[in-house]
Design a protein around this motif. Structure first.
Motif, mmCIF file in Angstrom:
data_model
loop_
_atom_site.group_PDB
_atom_site.id
_atom_site.type_symbol
_atom_site.label_atom_id
_atom_site.label_comp_id
_atom_site.label_asym_id
_atom_site.label_seq_id
_atom_site.Cartn_x
_atom_site.Cartn_y
_atom_site.Cartn_z
ATOM 1 N N SER A 25 2.516 2.008 -3.234
ATOM 2 C CA SER A 25 1.615 2.423 -4.313
ATOM 3 C C SER A 25 1.276 3.912 -4.237
ATOM 4 N N ARG A 44 0.770 -4.167 -4.451
ATOM 5 C CA ARG A 44 1.292 -3.042 -5.243
ATOM 6 C C ARG A 44 0.771 -3.076 -6.664
ATOM 7 N N LEU A 68 -3.096 -2.301 -6.774
ATOM 8 C CA LEU A 68 -3.450 -0.897 -6.557
ATOM 9 C C LEU A 68 -2.997 -0.015 -7.708
ATOM 10 N N GLY A 69 -1.974 -0.430 -8.429
ATOM 11 C CA GLY A 69 -1.485 0.363 -9.556
ATOM 12 C C GLY A 69 -2.322 0.201 -10.809
ATOM 13 N N ARG A 76 4.668 6.929 -7.990
ATOM 14 C CA ARG A 76 4.968 6.260 -9.247
ATOM 15 C C ARG A 76 6.410 5.773 -9.228
ATOM 16 N N TRP A 90 0.835 -1.207 0.000
ATOM 17 C CA TRP A 90 0.000 0.000 0.000
ATOM 18 C C TRP A 90 0.870 1.258 0.000
ATOM 19 N N SER A 117 1.248 4.854 -9.895
ATOM 20 C CA SER A 117 0.805 4.950 -8.507
ATOM 21 C C SER A 117 -0.639 4.474 -8.420
ATOM 22 N N ALA A 118 -1.173 4.421 -7.218
ATOM 23 C CA ALA A 118 -2.528 3.919 -7.017
ATOM 24 C C ALA A 118 -3.536 4.785 -7.755
#
Length: 166
Positions: free
Chosen positions: A44, A106, A109-110, A47, A41, A57-58
């Motif tokens: 994420s 990761r 979430l990306g 970037r 988390w 990134s998320a």
């Protein structure tokens, strides 16, 4: 901190996990899964790499379904590795569980994969943990004195030296 990252430290690779109460094993499993999800988390939040090809990134939207999926996956991966570690030495069981959980969190979430892709990612993490456990539990992988019955001392003579009978 350095001892945690030292690849040559044999704190978690030399011996099977000693007998302990069930709550201690459960605490290890929950803690390992929580650390993996937390690392995934937090990584994420920014970037990795340039805009053209980097790991994004998320994305905006609900995080909780992905975090819950990887928390459950982390629990299963850590439980499998811990169960194998109670029977035979498993090299870096905690690091493997954290790595698989953090990597899945990761990536999820990306890119926010759909359910079939997320299921495939979960299956891949569980398969990787299963292969890691199978490698540790295969018959030829245990040291001679780990209770497999094939060690030099013991055997059919009941612990006696065959040459002298003592």
């Amino acid at each position: 901190m350095i001892e945690l990252l030292d690849p040559y430290s044999d704190d978690d690779s030399g011996k099977p996990v000693p007998p302990a109460p069930l709550w201690r094993h459960a605490l290890w499993v929950v803690g390992t899964a929580a650390v993996g999800v937390f690392l995934g988390w937090t990584s994420s939040l920014f970037r990795i790499g340039p805009e053209e090809y980097g790991l994004p990134s998320a994305l905006p939207g609900a995080l909780w379904p992905y975090l819950a999926a990887w928390a459950a996956t982390g629990l299963m991966v850590a439980a499998a590795l811990r169960a194998a570690a109670t029977r035979a030495p498993v090299y870096a069981a905690g690091r493997i569980a954290i790595l698989l959980t953090a990597l899945g969190t990761r990536l999820s979430l990306g890119w926010r994969p759909e359910a079939p892709v997320l299921g495939a990612m979960v299956a891949a993490a569980l398969a990787a943990a299963g292969v890691w456990c199978a490698l540790a539990l295969r018959p030829g992988s245990r040291p001679a004195g780990s209770g497999s019955g094939s060690g030099v001392s013991g055997g059919a003579a009941g612990g006696q030296d065959r040459a002298t009978g003592a």
